[in-house]
Design an enzyme around this catalytic site. Sequence first.
Site, short mmCIF file in Angstrom:
data_model
loop_
_atom_site.label_atom_id
_atom_site.label_comp_id
_atom_site.label_asym_id
_atom_site.label_seq_id
_atom_site.Cartn_x
_atom_site.Cartn_y
_atom_site.Cartn_z
N CYS A 179 9.01 -6.62 0.72
CA CYS A 179 8.49 -5.36 0.20
C CYS A 179 6.96 -5.38 0.22
O CYS A 179 6.35 -6.43 0.34
CB CYS A 179 8.96 -5.14 -1.24
SG CYS A 179 10.75 -4.97 -1.42
N THR B 295 3.79 -6.94 -10.05
CA THR B 295 5.06 -6.87 -9.33
C THR B 295 5.26 -8.16 -8.54
O THR B 295 4.32 -8.90 -8.29
CB THR B 295 5.14 -5.63 -8.41
OG1 THR B 295 6.50 -5.39 -8.06
CG2 THR B 295 4.29 -5.78 -7.17
N HIS C 56 5.88 -0.14 -5.31
CA HIS C 56 6.59 -1.29 -4.74
C HIS C 56 7.61 -0.76 -3.73
O HIS C 56 8.75 -0.46 -4.09
CB HIS C 56 7.29 -2.05 -5.87
CG HIS C 56 8.02 -3.27 -5.43
ND1 HIS C 56 7.97 -4.43 -6.15
CD2 HIS C 56 8.80 -3.53 -4.36
CE1 HIS C 56 8.72 -5.35 -5.54
NE2 HIS C 56 9.23 -4.81 -4.45
#
Length: 154
Positions: free
Chosen positions: A26, A21, A43
Amino acid sequence: MVLKVKMGDIGVGKSPDSIETLLGSCVAIILYDRGKKIGGLAHIMLPKSRESDSKSPGKYADTAVPELLERLVKLGARRDKLVAKIAGGAAMFKANTNSIDVGKKNIDASKDELKKVGLRVSSEDTGGESGRTVVLSLKDGNVTIRKGNEVKNI
């Protein structure tokens, strides 16, 4: 195979695959069972969910942790053998010193939610002011972090 996890999503898998990811403010919540070689990554985008958004459990720390746990156990992971790691939470939008640090709030919420289910963070790469790419190897549980030209393992 490389499973790419998008913002607000959750990915789980088994060896020999990997999960990847890209993060800014985040946070990636990573859980791995070394014995079974099963792991997953959530995520998360924000610390706390709203009841009106129950369709996206991966988007929030408070809903992502239980959902990730459930998916991993269904895949065969042993809850008592899971190792937790986190990455991300950069201060990407620092316009001034009074701005809300979403990254820091995401880091704190992720740790709090893991603690609620009896998991402590064994290692992390959090904060800073730049985004990072995170890759979880399901062969060995190694998490590789790339920030610009810097590469490290947690």
